[in-house]
Design a protein around this motif. Structure first.
Motif, PDB file in Angstrom:
ATOM      1  N   GLN A 110       0.806  -1.218   0.000  1.00 18.89           N
ATOM      2  CA  GLN A 110       0.000   0.000   0.000  1.00 18.89           C
ATOM      3  C   GLN A 110       0.845   1.277   0.000  1.00 18.89           C
ATOM      4  O   GLN A 110       0.554   2.214  -0.735  1.00 18.89           O
ATOM      5  N   LEU A 111       1.884   1.358   0.817  1.00 23.10           N
ATOM      6  CA  LEU A 111       2.689   2.572   0.952  1.00 23.10           C
ATOM      7  C   LEU A 111       4.107   2.349   0.446  1.00 23.10           C
ATOM      8  O   LEU A 111       4.649   1.251   0.541  1.00 23.10           O
ATOM      9  N   GLU A 112       4.707   3.408  -0.050  1.00 21.94           N
ATOM     10  CA  GLU A 112       6.120   3.364  -0.432  1.00 21.94           C
ATOM     11  C   GLU A 112       6.983   3.654   0.794  1.00 21.94           C
ATOM     12  O   GLU A 112       6.536   4.294   1.744  1.00 21.94           O
ATOM     13  N   TYR A 113       8.219   3.180   0.750  1.00 20.51           N
ATOM     14  CA  TYR A 113       9.128   3.420   1.872  1.00 20.51           C
ATOM     15  C   TYR A 113       9.444   4.905   2.041  1.00 20.51           C
ATOM     16  O   TYR A 113       9.651   5.373   3.157  1.00 20.51           O
ATOM     17  N   SER A 114       9.469   5.638   0.951  1.00 18.73           N
ATOM     18  CA  SER A 114       9.749   7.069   1.051  1.00 18.73           C
ATOM     19  C   SER A 114       8.633   7.801   1.794  1.00 18.73           C
ATOM     20  O   SER A 114       8.893   8.751   2.532  1.00 18.73           O
ATOM     21  N   ALA A 115       7.400   7.346   1.617  1.00 13.77           N
ATOM     22  CA  ALA A 115       6.281   7.956   2.340  1.00 13.77           C
ATOM     23  C   ALA A 115       6.350   7.630   3.819  1.00 13.77           C
ATOM     24  O   ALA A 115       6.024   8.467   4.669  1.00 13.77           O
ATOM     25  N   VAL A 116       6.771   6.423   4.142  1.00 18.72           N
ATOM     26  CA  VAL A 116       6.878   6.019   5.556  1.00 18.72           C
ATOM     27  C   VAL A 116       7.992   6.791   6.248  1.00 18.72           C
ATOM     28  O   VAL A 116       7.846   7.230   7.388  1.00 18.72           O
ATOM     29  N   MET A 117       9.102   7.002   5.551  1.00 16.81           N
ATOM     30  CA  MET A 117      10.265   7.648   6.157  1.00 16.81           C
ATOM     31  C   MET A 117      10.227   9.172   6.116  1.00 16.81           C
ATOM     32  O   MET A 117      11.056   9.820   6.739  1.00 16.81           O
ATOM     33  N   SER A 118       9.282   9.760   5.418  1.00 14.61           N
ATOM     34  CA  SER A 118       9.260  11.220   5.273  1.00 14.61           C
ATOM     35  C   SER A 118       9.138  11.963   6.606  1.00 14.61           C
ATOM     36  O   SER A 118       9.807  12.991   6.775  1.00 14.61           O
ATOM     37  N   PRO A 119       8.341  11.503   7.607  1.00 11.97           N
ATOM     38  CA  PRO A 119       8.360  12.222   8.892  1.00 11.97           C
ATOM     39  C   PRO A 119       9.727  12.200   9.579  1.00 11.97           C
ATOM     40  O   PRO A 119      10.106  13.168  10.234  1.00 11.97           O
ATOM     41  N   VAL A 120      10.475  11.125   9.402  1.00 12.83           N
ATOM     42  CA  VAL A 120      11.813  11.044   9.995  1.00 12.83           C
ATOM     43  C   VAL A 120      12.744  12.055   9.340  1.00 12.83           C
ATOM     44  O   VAL A 120      13.538  12.712  10.015  1.00 12.83           O
ATOM     45  N   PHE A 121      12.634  12.203   8.016  1.00 10.11           N
ATOM     46  CA  PHE A 121      13.479  13.175   7.323  1.00 10.11           C
ATOM     47  C   PHE A 121      13.154  14.599   7.763  1.00 10.11           C
ATOM     48  O   PHE A 121      14.059  15.420   7.951  1.00 10.11           O
ATOM     49  N   VAL A 122      11.881  14.899   7.928  1.00 11.97           N
ATOM     50  CA  VAL A 122      11.483  16.234   8.398  1.00 11.97           C
ATOM     51  C   VAL A 122      12.002  16.461   9.810  1.00 11.97           C
ATOM     52  O   VAL A 122      12.529  17.533  10.132  1.00 11.97           O
ATOM     53  N   LEU A 123      11.889  15.449  10.661  1.00  9.63           N
ATOM     54  CA  LEU A 123      12.373  15.555  12.037  1.00  9.63           C
ATOM     55  C   LEU A 123      13.887  15.769  12.076  1.00  9.63           C
ATOM     56  O   LEU A 123      14.379  16.589  12.854  1.00  9.63           O
ATOM     57  N   LEU A 124      14.618  15.060  11.237  1.00 11.23           N
ATOM     58  CA  LEU A 124      16.068  15.250  11.188  1.00 11.23           C
ATOM     59  C   LEU A 124      16.436  16.655  10.725  1.00 11.23           C
ATOM     60  O   LEU A 124      17.388  17.251  11.233  1.00 11.23           O
ATOM     61  N   GLN A 125      15.682  17.200   9.796  1.00 10.17           N
ATOM     62  CA  GLN A 125      15.947  18.572   9.356  1.00 10.17           C
ATOM     63  C   GLN A 125      15.659  19.569  10.477  1.00 10.17           C
ATOM     64  O   GLN A 125      16.407  20.536  10.667  1.00 10.17           O
ATOM     65  N   LEU A 126      14.585  19.342  11.218  1.00 10.69           N
ATOM     66  CA  LEU A 126      14.273  20.232  12.342  1.00 10.69           C
ATOM     67  C   LEU A 126      15.352  20.168  13.418  1.00 10.69           C
ATOM     68  O   LEU A 126      15.744  21.194  13.988  1.00 10.69           O
ATOM     69  N   ILE A 127      15.852  18.970  13.697  1.00 11.89           N
ATOM     70  CA  ILE A 127      16.916  18.818  14.695  1.00 11.89           C
ATOM     71  C   ILE A 127      18.198  19.485  14.200  1.00 11.89           C
ATOM     72  O   ILE A 127      18.921  20.125  14.978  1.00 11.89           O
ATOM     73  N   LEU A 128      18.479  19.370  12.912  1.00 11.51           N
ATOM     74  CA  LEU A 128      19.642  20.034  12.341  1.00 11.51           C
ATOM     75  C   LEU A 128      19.551  21.539  12.484  1.00 11.51           C
ATOM     76  O   LEU A 128      20.508  22.206  12.892  1.00 11.51           O
ATOM     77  N   ILE A 129      18.395  22.091  12.193  1.00 13.12           N
ATOM     78  CA  ILE A 129      18.202  23.532  12.338  1.00 13.12           C
ATOM     79  C   ILE A 129      18.336  23.940  13.795  1.00 13.12           C
ATOM     80  O   ILE A 129      18.973  24.951  14.119  1.00 13.12           O
ATOM     81  N   ARG A 130      17.773  23.156  14.696  1.00 13.90           N
ATOM     82  CA  ARG A 130      17.871  23.482  16.124  1.00 13.90           C
ATOM     83  C   ARG A 130      19.319  23.397  16.608  1.00 13.90           C
ATOM     84  O   ARG A 130      19.768  24.262  17.369  1.00 13.90           O
ATOM     85  N   ALA A 131      20.050  22.400  16.164  1.00 20.80           N
ATOM     86  CA  ALA A 131      21.452  22.240  16.582  1.00 20.80           C
ATOM     87  C   ALA A 131      22.298  23.421  16.066  1.00 20.80           C
ATOM     88  O   ALA A 131      23.163  23.929  16.784  1.00 20.80           O
ATOM     89  N   CYS A 132      22.052  23.834  14.843  1.00 17.88           N
ATOM     90  CA  CYS A 132      22.803  24.976  14.300  1.00 17.88           C
ATOM     91  C   CYS A 132      22.417  26.271  15.007  1.00 17.88           C
ATOM     92  O   CYS A 132      23.256  27.139  15.217  1.00 17.88           O
ATOM     93  N   HIS A 133      21.172  26.389  15.376  1.00 19.06           N
ATOM     94  CA  HIS A 133      20.705  27.593  16.066  1.00 19.06           C
ATOM     95  C   HIS A 133      21.287  27.696  17.475  1.00 19.06           C
ATOM     96  O   HIS A 133      21.610  28.788  17.952  1.00 19.06           O
ATOM     97  N   LEU A 134      21.460  26.568  18.142  1.00 21.97           N
ATOM     98  CA  LEU A 134      21.979  26.566  19.516  1.00 21.97           C
ATOM     99  C   LEU A 134      23.475  26.795  19.553  1.00 21.97           C
ATOM    100  O   LEU A 134      23.998  27.266  20.561  1.00 21.97           O
TER     101      LEU A 134
END
Length: 135
Positions: A110-134
């Motif tokens: 039913q679902l592609e792996y890219s669709a399943v992993m997309s929230p993880v990629f968004v979360l990693l980008q948010l953590i990256l932005i937070r780490a650079c900001h701190l």
């Protein structure tokens, strides 16, 4: 090479209690996954196997609401809102990943792996932005 607990909690924006709840749920879930894959519990649904992670999300959400209310009552409005926004976005992305993973495991085509992993990629980008900001 390894991150200290202080760095980890600062970058992830979570408390030590939340990390403990996540790690405990991860341990229980990994035991259930091994039992399911090895055939000890073949009839158990993937929803049941991943239920400790969903319970951990519910407990961490409850904890974040309590922290939000306490910070609001102490008069710390802006940090309370920023912490709540960050915590709820992390919890929402984690919950979405686990939900999509369960759907993928129940119905593989039913679902592609890219669709399943997309929230993880968004979360990693948010953590990256937070780490650079701190730093």
């Amino acid at each position: 090479m390894f991150f200290s607990l202080r760095e980890l909690t600062l970058w992830l924006g979570v408390t030590i209690l939340e990390v403990f709840v996540w790690l405990t749920a991860l341990l229980v879930t990994l035991v259930l996954v091994v039992l399911r894959v090895e055939g000890v519990m073949p009839t158990v649904s993937w929803w049941v196997v991943l239920s400790p992670m969903f319970i951990a999300d519910a407990l961490n959400t409850y904890f974040c609401v309590i922290v939000l209310i306490r910070m609001y009552l102490d008069g710390v409005l802006k940090p309370a809102a920023l912490r709540a926004l960050w915590s709820f976005s992390v919890l929402t992305l984690g919950f979405t990943f686990k939900f999509l993973l369960c759907r993928k495991l129940m119905e593989p085509s039913q679902l592609e792996y890219s669709a399943v992993m997309s929230p993880v990629f968004v979360l990693l980008q948010l953590i990256l932005i937070r780490a650079c900001h701190l730093n």
